[in-house]
Design a protein around this motif. Structure first.
Motif, mmCIF file in Angstrom:
data_model
loop_
_atom_site.group_PDB
_atom_site.id
_atom_site.type_symbol
_atom_site.label_atom_id
_atom_site.label_comp_id
_atom_site.label_asym_id
_atom_site.label_seq_id
_atom_site.Cartn_x
_atom_site.Cartn_y
_atom_site.Cartn_z
ATOM 1 N N PRO A 1 0.835 -1.306 -0.220
ATOM 2 C CA PRO A 1 -0.350 -0.191 0.025
ATOM 3 C C PRO A 1 1.235 1.188 -0.488
ATOM 4 C CG PRO A 1 -0.947 -1.588 1.683
ATOM 5 C CD PRO A 1 0.723 -2.162 1.164
ATOM 6 N N SER A 2 0.095 2.621 -0.842
ATOM 7 C CA SER A 2 1.097 3.469 -0.323
ATOM 8 C C SER A 2 0.494 4.488 0.142
ATOM 9 C CB SER A 2 1.157 4.089 -2.326
ATOM 10 O OG SER A 2 -0.251 4.201 -2.455
ATOM 11 N N GLY A 3 -0.451 4.602 0.159
ATOM 12 C CA GLY A 3 -1.710 5.575 1.046
ATOM 13 C C GLY A 3 -1.986 6.198 0.557
ATOM 14 N N GLU A 4 -1.608 6.391 -0.661
ATOM 15 C CA GLU A 4 -2.624 6.763 -1.801
ATOM 16 C C GLU A 4 -4.134 6.995 -1.889
ATOM 17 O OE1 GLU A 4 -2.102 9.960 -3.508
ATOM 18 O OE2 GLU A 4 0.793 9.649 -2.692
ATOM 19 N N THR A 5 -5.137 8.087 -1.640
ATOM 20 C CA THR A 5 -6.874 7.858 -1.999
ATOM 21 C C THR A 5 -7.357 7.889 -3.555
ATOM 22 O OG1 THR A 5 -7.118 9.918 -1.330
ATOM 23 C CG2 THR A 5 -6.511 8.339 0.460
ATOM 24 N N ASP A 6 -6.164 8.060 -4.249
ATOM 25 C CA ASP A 6 -6.601 8.956 -5.414
ATOM 26 C C ASP A 6 -7.235 6.988 -6.255
ATOM 27 O OD1 ASP A 6 -7.025 11.411 -5.625
ATOM 28 O OD2 ASP A 6 -4.994 11.461 -6.386
ATOM 29 N N HIS A 7 -8.273 6.970 -7.213
ATOM 30 C CA HIS A 7 -8.339 5.585 -7.921
ATOM 31 C C HIS A 7 -8.815 6.014 -9.348
ATOM 32 C CE1 HIS A 7 -10.562 3.929 -4.269
ATOM 33 N NE2 HIS A 7 -8.805 3.575 -3.562
ATOM 34 N N VAL A 8 -8.026 5.817 -10.134
ATOM 35 C CA VAL A 8 -7.977 6.166 -11.349
ATOM 36 C C VAL A 8 -8.200 4.847 -11.803
ATOM 37 C CG1 VAL A 8 -6.969 6.358 -13.611
ATOM 38 C CG2 VAL A 8 -6.202 8.311 -11.213
ATOM 39 N N LEU A 9 -8.885 4.492 -13.289
ATOM 40 C CA LEU A 9 -9.350 3.178 -13.421
ATOM 41 C C LEU A 9 -8.411 3.394 -14.815
ATOM 42 C CD1 LEU A 9 -10.975 3.005 -10.510
ATOM 43 C CD2 LEU A 9 -12.530 2.109 -12.558
ATOM 44 N N HIS A 10 -7.767 2.444 -15.287
ATOM 45 C CA HIS A 10 -7.348 2.560 -16.738
ATOM 46 C C HIS A 10 -8.276 0.783 -17.400
ATOM 47 C CE1 HIS A 10 -5.038 5.685 -15.957
ATOM 48 N NE2 HIS A 10 -4.290 5.102 -14.770
ATOM 49 N N GLY A 11 -8.093 0.564 -18.767
ATOM 50 C CA GLY A 11 -8.811 -0.066 -19.341
ATOM 51 C C GLY A 11 -8.024 -0.166 -20.385
ATOM 52 N N HIS A 12 -7.545 -1.881 -21.275
ATOM 53 C CA HIS A 12 -6.610 -2.031 -22.153
ATOM 54 C C HIS A 12 -7.191 -3.415 -22.582
ATOM 55 C CE1 HIS A 12 -5.188 -5.651 -19.851
ATOM 56 N NE2 HIS A 12 -5.186 -4.172 -18.881
ATOM 57 N N GLU A 13 -6.792 -3.743 -24.232
ATOM 58 C CA GLU A 13 -7.552 -4.524 -25.136
ATOM 59 C C GLU A 13 -6.824 -5.873 -23.826
ATOM 60 O OE1 GLU A 13 -7.696 -5.565 -28.821
ATOM 61 O OE2 GLU A 13 -7.699 -3.392 -29.288
ATOM 62 N N GLY A 14 -7.604 -6.984 -24.489
ATOM 63 C CA GLY A 14 -7.637 -8.484 -23.181
ATOM 64 C C GLY A 14 -8.084 -8.889 -22.228
ATOM 65 N N GLU A 15 -7.611 -9.918 -21.631
ATOM 66 C CA GLU A 15 -8.139 -10.387 -20.345
ATOM 67 C C GLU A 15 -7.082 -10.133 -19.394
ATOM 68 O OE1 GLU A 15 -9.600 -13.731 -21.895
ATOM 69 O OE2 GLU A 15 -11.396 -13.037 -23.096
ATOM 70 N N GLU A 16 -7.625 -10.835 -18.596
ATOM 71 C CA GLU A 16 -7.069 -10.569 -16.908
ATOM 72 C C GLU A 16 -7.515 -12.259 -16.255
ATOM 73 O OE1 GLU A 16 -5.782 -7.457 -14.742
ATOM 74 O OE2 GLU A 16 -4.543 -6.374 -16.922
ATOM 75 N N PHE A 17 -6.637 -12.715 -15.711
ATOM 76 C CA PHE A 17 -7.346 -13.989 -13.953
ATOM 77 C C PHE A 17 -6.288 -13.771 -13.481
ATOM 78 C CE2 PHE A 17 -6.039 -18.540 -11.934
ATOM 79 C CZ PHE A 17 -7.087 -18.407 -11.536
ATOM 80 N N LEU A 18 -7.029 -12.773 -11.859
ATOM 81 C CA LEU A 18 -6.111 -13.621 -10.977
ATOM 82 C C LEU A 18 -6.893 -14.077 -10.242
ATOM 83 C CD1 LEU A 18 -6.650 -9.226 -10.271
ATOM 84 C CD2 LEU A 18 -4.885 -10.105 -11.459
ATOM 85 N N TYR A 19 -5.512 -14.775 -9.206
ATOM 86 C CA TYR A 19 -5.988 -15.883 -8.223
ATOM 87 C C TYR A 19 -4.921 -15.779 -6.663
ATOM 88 C CZ TYR A 19 -5.506 -20.252 -5.628
ATOM 89 O OH TYR A 19 -5.476 -21.340 -4.584
ATOM 90 N N GLY A 20 -5.891 -14.942 -5.596
ATOM 91 C CA GLY A 20 -4.526 -14.744 -4.333
ATOM 92 C C GLY A 20 -3.995 -15.481 -3.662
ATOM 93 N N LEU A 21 -3.148 -14.946 -3.319
ATOM 94 C CA LEU A 21 -1.890 -16.197 -2.853
ATOM 95 C C LEU A 21 -1.629 -15.409 -1.402
ATOM 96 C CD1 LEU A 21 0.960 -16.109 -5.323
ATOM 97 C CD2 LEU A 21 -1.024 -17.415 -4.955
ATOM 98 N N GLU A 22 -1.509 -14.528 -1.046
ATOM 99 C CA GLU A 22 -1.143 -13.851 -0.023
ATOM 100 C C GLU A 22 -2.016 -12.668 0.548
ATOM 101 O OE1 GLU A 22 3.159 -13.520 1.211
ATOM 102 O OE2 GLU A 22 3.033 -15.268 0.805
ATOM 103 N N GLY A 23 -2.523 -12.351 1.587
ATOM 104 C CA GLY A 23 -3.287 -11.080 1.708
ATOM 105 C C GLY A 23 -3.940 -10.891 1.357
ATOM 106 N N GLU A 24 -5.354 -9.378 0.736
ATOM 107 C CA GLU A 24 -5.765 -9.526 0.842
ATOM 108 C C GLU A 24 -5.558 -8.350 -0.584
ATOM 109 O OE1 GLU A 24 -9.359 -8.716 2.868
ATOM 110 O OE2 GLU A 24 -9.123 -10.679 3.698
ATOM 111 N N ILE A 25 -6.730 -8.332 -1.467
ATOM 112 C CA ILE A 25 -6.305 -7.481 -2.894
ATOM 113 C C ILE A 25 -7.832 -6.666 -3.415
ATOM 114 C CG2 ILE A 25 -4.177 -7.282 -4.216
ATOM 115 C CD1 ILE A 25 -6.212 -8.816 -6.285
ATOM 116 N N GLU A 26 -7.959 -5.727 -3.961
ATOM 117 C CA GLU A 26 -8.914 -4.766 -3.926
ATOM 118 C C GLU A 26 -8.811 -4.971 -6.042
ATOM 119 O OE1 GLU A 26 -9.671 -0.904 -2.484
ATOM 120 O OE2 GLU A 26 -10.039 -2.141 -0.606
ATOM 121 N N ILE A 27 -10.644 -5.121 -6.291
ATOM 122 C CA ILE A 27 -10.343 -4.890 -7.504
ATOM 123 C C ILE A 27 -11.493 -4.274 -8.210
ATOM 124 C CG2 ILE A 27 -10.667 -5.688 -9.733
ATOM 125 C CD1 ILE A 27 -9.828 -8.226 -7.598
#
Length: 107
Positions: free
Chosen positions: A34-60
């Motif tokens: 974590p960086s402590g920043e609070t701005d949430h800039v969202l970006h899109g790009h072509e393709g697909e993504e698959f995410l699998y959690g290993l340690e801790g928790e992430i937000e999408i």
């Protein structure tokens, strides 16, 4: 290994396929701090993504405005989405996290 800083935190990418040329699929182990920043800039790009959690928790954060959703990914959980939709992956609850990301990018 590649590191980037953004409002999503500090992300460290470890490529699992760096030796393969002309690939459509890029698998990474990503560590996010974590960086402590609070701005949430969202970006899109072509393709697909698959995410699998290993340690801790992430937000999408996926999609903007009223159409947007926030998903929390815990270890052992996964998500698969179209990357053209604006999105951001970041640490959840100001904790370090690690996840497997497989990114498909069409040529």
């Amino acid at each position: 290994s590649l590191e980037t800083d953004s409002d999503a935190g500090d992300l460290s990418y470890f490529s699992l396929a760096a030796g393969r040329a002309s690939r459509h699929i890029d698998p990474f182990i990503i560590t996010v701090t974590p960086s402590g920043e609070t701005d949430h800039v969202l970006h899109g790009h072509e393709g697909e993504e698959f995410l699998y959690g290993l340690e801790g928790e992430i937000e999408i954060e996926y999609g903007k405005g009223a159409q947007g959703n926030l998903y929390i990914l815990k270890p052992g959980e996964s998500i698969y989405y179209d990357a053209i939709v604006p999105h951001q992956v970041r640490a959840h609850d100001q904790q370090n996290a690690k996840f497997l990301a497989v990114v498909y990018t069409p040529l």
